[in-house]
Scaffold this motif. Structure first.
Motif, PDB file in Angstrom:
ATOM      1  N   SER A  79      16.510  20.376   6.074  1.00 45.15           N
ATOM      2  CA  SER A  79      16.463  21.054   7.506  1.00 45.15           C
ATOM      3  C   SER A  79      15.106  21.079   8.193  1.00 45.15           C
ATOM      4  CB  SER A  79      17.181  22.327   7.551  1.00 45.15           C
ATOM      5  OG  SER A  79      16.604  23.580   6.419  1.00 45.15           O
ATOM      6  N   HIS A  80      14.288  21.040   7.409  1.00 45.50           N
ATOM      7  CA  HIS A  80      12.607  21.150   7.690  1.00 45.50           C
ATOM      8  C   HIS A  80      12.680  20.010   9.046  1.00 45.50           C
ATOM      9  CE1 HIS A  80       8.349  20.474   7.871  1.00 45.50           C
ATOM     10  NE2 HIS A  80       8.116  21.507   7.817  1.00 45.50           N
ATOM     11  N   ASP A  81      11.883  20.843   9.973  1.00 46.33           N
ATOM     12  CA  ASP A  81      11.389  19.955  11.137  1.00 46.33           C
ATOM     13  C   ASP A  81      12.762  19.162  11.673  1.00 46.33           C
ATOM     14  OD1 ASP A  81      10.055  18.701  13.206  1.00 46.33           O
ATOM     15  OD2 ASP A  81       9.138  17.014  12.094  1.00 46.33           O
ATOM     16  N   LYS A  82      13.925  19.989  11.794  1.00 47.35           N
ATOM     17  CA  LYS A  82      14.972  19.480  12.451  1.00 47.35           C
ATOM     18  C   LYS A  82      15.667  18.309  11.692  1.00 47.35           C
ATOM     19  CE  LYS A  82      13.614  21.416  16.860  1.00 47.35           C
ATOM     20  NZ  LYS A  82      12.966  21.080  18.212  1.00 47.35           N
ATOM     21  N   GLY A  83      15.333  18.310  10.742  1.00 42.82           N
ATOM     22  CA  GLY A  83      15.792  17.133   9.674  1.00 42.82           C
ATOM     23  C   GLY A  83      15.152  15.763   9.746  1.00 42.82           C
ATOM     24  N   ASN A  84      13.956  15.754  10.534  1.00 43.94           N
ATOM     25  CA  ASN A  84      13.031  14.571  10.361  1.00 43.94           C
ATOM     26  C   ASN A  84      12.237  14.484   9.120  1.00 43.94           C
ATOM     27  OD1 ASN A  84      13.581  13.964  13.098  1.00 43.94           O
ATOM     28  ND2 ASN A  84      12.154  15.568  14.039  1.00 43.94           N
ATOM     29  N   THR A  85      11.816  15.574   8.524  1.00 39.87           N
ATOM     30  CA  THR A  85      11.169  15.315   7.272  1.00 39.87           C
ATOM     31  C   THR A  85      12.167  14.597   6.243  1.00 39.87           C
ATOM     32  OG1 THR A  85      10.044  17.205   7.480  1.00 39.87           O
ATOM     33  CG2 THR A  85      10.350  16.477   5.190  1.00 39.87           C
ATOM     34  N   TRP A  86      13.450  14.920   6.194  1.00 37.09           N
ATOM     35  CA  TRP A  86      14.283  14.484   5.290  1.00 37.09           C
ATOM     36  C   TRP A  86      14.625  12.900   5.842  1.00 37.09           C
ATOM     37  CZ3 TRP A  86      15.881  13.844   0.598  1.00 37.09           C
ATOM     38  CH2 TRP A  86      17.191  13.430   0.241  1.00 37.09           C
ATOM     39  N   LYS A  87      14.704  12.643   6.954  1.00 38.81           N
ATOM     40  CA  LYS A  87      14.842  11.374   7.508  1.00 38.81           C
ATOM     41  C   LYS A  87      13.857  10.313   6.996  1.00 38.81           C
ATOM     42  CE  LYS A  87      17.537  11.855  11.700  1.00 38.81           C
ATOM     43  NZ  LYS A  87      17.290  12.084  13.128  1.00 38.81           N
ATOM     44  N   VAL A  88      12.310  10.715   7.127  1.00 39.00           N
ATOM     45  CA  VAL A  88      11.259   9.998   6.769  1.00 39.00           C
ATOM     46  C   VAL A  88      11.361   9.710   5.234  1.00 39.00           C
ATOM     47  CG1 VAL A  88       8.843   9.981   6.369  1.00 39.00           C
ATOM     48  CG2 VAL A  88       9.836  10.979   8.682  1.00 39.00           C
ATOM     49  N   ILE A  89      11.600  10.711   4.461  1.00 37.92           N
ATOM     50  CA  ILE A  89      11.777  10.508   3.041  1.00 37.92           C
ATOM     51  C   ILE A  89      12.839   9.625   2.596  1.00 37.92           C
ATOM     52  CG2 ILE A  89      12.623  11.763   0.827  1.00 37.92           C
ATOM     53  CD1 ILE A  89      11.279  14.289   1.832  1.00 37.92           C
ATOM     54  N   LYS A  90      13.875   9.629   3.178  1.00 35.49           N
ATOM     55  CA  LYS A  90      15.106   8.840   2.935  1.00 35.49           C
ATOM     56  C   LYS A  90      14.632   7.142   3.385  1.00 35.49           C
ATOM     57  CE  LYS A  90      19.037  10.015   4.280  1.00 35.49           C
ATOM     58  NZ  LYS A  90      20.647  10.121   4.557  1.00 35.49           N
ATOM     59  N   SER A  91      14.224   7.236   4.417  1.00 32.16           N
ATOM     60  CA  SER A  91      13.863   5.964   5.243  1.00 32.16           C
ATOM     61  C   SER A  91      12.809   5.203   4.344  1.00 32.16           C
ATOM     62  CB  SER A  91      13.176   6.076   6.342  1.00 32.16           C
ATOM     63  OG  SER A  91      12.491   5.041   6.869  1.00 32.16           O
ATOM     64  N   LYS A  92      11.729   6.017   3.687  1.00 34.96           N
ATOM     65  CA  LYS A  92      10.553   5.475   3.076  1.00 34.96           C
ATOM     66  C   LYS A  92      10.977   4.968   1.843  1.00 34.96           C
ATOM     67  CE  LYS A  92       7.386   6.192   5.999  1.00 34.96           C
ATOM     68  NZ  LYS A  92       6.603   5.173   6.583  1.00 34.96           N
ATOM     69  N   LEU A  93      12.172   5.723   1.222  1.00 33.82           N
ATOM     70  CA  LEU A  93      12.589   5.130  -0.227  1.00 33.82           C
ATOM     71  C   LEU A  93      13.480   4.018  -0.184  1.00 33.82           C
ATOM     72  CD1 LEU A  93      13.048   8.840  -1.664  1.00 33.82           C
ATOM     73  CD2 LEU A  93      11.476   6.937  -2.598  1.00 33.82           C
ATOM     74  N   SER A  94      14.422   3.997   1.075  1.00 32.61           N
ATOM     75  CA  SER A  94      15.142   3.159   1.421  1.00 32.61           C
ATOM     76  C   SER A  94      14.555   1.460   1.548  1.00 32.61           C
ATOM     77  CB  SER A  94      16.106   3.115   2.497  1.00 32.61           C
ATOM     78  OG  SER A  94      17.160   4.214   2.097  1.00 32.61           O
ATOM     79  N   GLN A  95      13.556   1.738   2.364  1.00 34.28           N
ATOM     80  CA  GLN A  95      12.835   0.515   2.574  1.00 34.28           C
ATOM     81  C   GLN A  95      12.324  -0.266   1.304  1.00 34.28           C
ATOM     82  OE1 GLN A  95       9.669   1.778   5.230  1.00 34.28           O
ATOM     83  NE2 GLN A  95      11.074   2.451   6.890  1.00 34.28           N
ATOM     84  N   ARG A  96      11.992   0.557   0.490  1.00 35.69           N
ATOM     85  CA  ARG A  96      11.503   0.144  -1.013  1.00 35.69           C
ATOM     86  C   ARG A  96      12.584  -0.389  -1.778  1.00 35.69           C
ATOM     87  NH1 ARG A  96       7.849   3.174   1.538  1.00 35.69           N
ATOM     88  NH2 ARG A  96       5.568   2.785   1.061  1.00 35.69           N
ATOM     89  N   GLY A  97      13.988  -0.213  -1.342  1.00 35.71           N
ATOM     90  CA  GLY A  97      14.858  -1.027  -2.021  1.00 35.71           C
ATOM     91  C   GLY A  97      15.522   0.064  -3.035  1.00 35.71           C
ATOM     92  N   TYR A  98      15.611   1.430  -2.689  1.00 32.74           N
ATOM     93  CA  TYR A  98      16.297   2.428  -3.704  1.00 32.74           C
ATOM     94  C   TYR A  98      17.694   2.663  -2.994  1.00 32.74           C
ATOM     95  CZ  TYR A  98      12.233   2.419  -6.785  1.00 32.74           C
ATOM     96  OH  TYR A  98      11.415   2.046  -7.502  1.00 32.74           O
ATOM     97  N   ASN A  99      18.661   3.020  -3.688  1.00 30.97           N
ATOM     98  CA  ASN A  99      19.831   3.533  -3.406  1.00 30.97           C
ATOM     99  C   ASN A  99      19.506   5.055  -3.634  1.00 30.97           C
ATOM    100  OD1 ASN A  99      21.673   1.971  -2.297  1.00 30.97           O
ATOM    101  ND2 ASN A  99      22.545   1.266  -4.194  1.00 30.97           N
TER     102      ASN A  99
END
Length: 326
Positions: A130-150
């Protein structure tokens, strides 16, 4: 498709070794450990041997041995409710804007980019989502997904394993180059705790753990003041009827207020460091070579060991089942 196994791991932000204990219980060899805090390194070293005590920012990825599983309970203070409130009150940055701690997630990415581990296991406070209205979690998921991780994540309360209310987010990521279309389910909590609250208490506890009259009066007054303002800040007392404690935090060394033990005809007392170790699931023979204050910080920053052990066991089981279908 080759069948993959998880045989080796690295332990980043290793603290005092909660992940290390869980890895060893699952037969996984830890080939590299790192933490920057000299006192945590002292405790880790006393129990496990070698640890690279240095700032992760200064460690070249190529100097880390190859491994299958990356484990990391990266610093949670920039994302925790208490940490954010404190930093805001001091006019400081938090989350990814916290240059010293928040950006350590990007240091993890640097190591992932170089080593391409088969599996990643990260842990943090539940507020990460929920940190930063969910933006922190979005960044984490996006950075890991871009690297080919489920990516699979779940908030789990440690109270199902041990008598402590401790909600944390657990993030498991599978490299799609090794495990395309793999599905992961977090383990179901055990039907019964490994032990109950009464089992953690030591006998004949030294009087130094009993609160002074001055501190006890202050905590009672602070609770009354908070109640008058309509908030719930204040101490928490456990007794023979209590089912579990509040969350043990790194600030426990200050006054012990979140978990005080009721005593007959005496002021309440703090938990001892050994009781804190038990509350986090560390074995009775775990060596505590540091001062009480450092020990409180270390156990408050640590993980519930049986829960981490269960998740790693589930990772191995999931991979085994995946392999059997190949």
């Amino acid at each position: 498709m080759n069948k993959q196994q998880i045989k080796t791991a690295i332990d980043l932000f290793a603290g005092i070794g909660g992940f290390r204990l869980a890895l060893e219980k699952n037969g996984i060899q830890c080939v590299y450990s790192n933490d920057h805090n000299k006192y945590s390194c002292q405790t880790y070293s006393a129990n496990f041997g070698d640890i690279h005590c240095a700032d992760l920012n200064d460690i070249p990825a190529e100097t880390i041995p190859s491994f299958d599983l990356l484990c990391g309970g990266f610093p949670c203070q920039p994302f925790s409710i208490a940490g954010v409130s404190k930093k805001q009150s001091l006019g400081r940055n938090h989350g990814f804007d916290d240059e010293k701690q928040g950006n350590l997630f990007f240091e993890i990415l640097r190591i992932i980019d170089y080593h391409q581990p088969k599996v990643i296991f990260l842990e943090n406070v539940k507020n990460l989502k929920s940190h930063d209205k969910g933006n922190t979690w979005k960044v984490i998921k996006s950075k890991l997904s871009q690297r080919g991780y489920n990516i699979f994540s779940q908030i789990i309360d440690g109270k199902y394993y041990l008598p402590q209310h401790r909600e944390r987010i657990f993030i498991i990521c599978f490299n799609q180059n090794y495990f395309p279309n793999l599905d992961f389910n977090f383990p179901n909590p055990p039907q019964k705790r490994l032990y109950e609250l009464n089992d953690i208490f030591q006998e004949n506890v030294d009087n130094k753990y009993t609160l002074s009259d001055k501190l006890w009066s202050y905590l009672q007054q602070h609770k009354e003041n908070s109640k008058a303002k309509g908030n719930g800040f204040g101490y928490g007392i456990i007794d023979q009827k209590s089912e579990y404690t509040r969350t043990l935090s790194a600030r426990y060394y200050k006054d012990g207020s979140e978990i005080l033990v009721e005593q007959t005809n005496k002021n309440p007392r703090r938990l001892t460091p050994r009781e804190c170790a038990k509350l986090q699931g560390f074995p009775d023979d775990f060596i505590i070579p540091v001062s009480d204050n450092q020990a409180y910080k270390q156990f408050g920053n640590s993980v519930i060991v049986p829960l981490i052990t269960d998740i790693i066991k589930q990772i191995k089981l999931t991979i085994h089942q995946y392999n059997s279908k190949l």
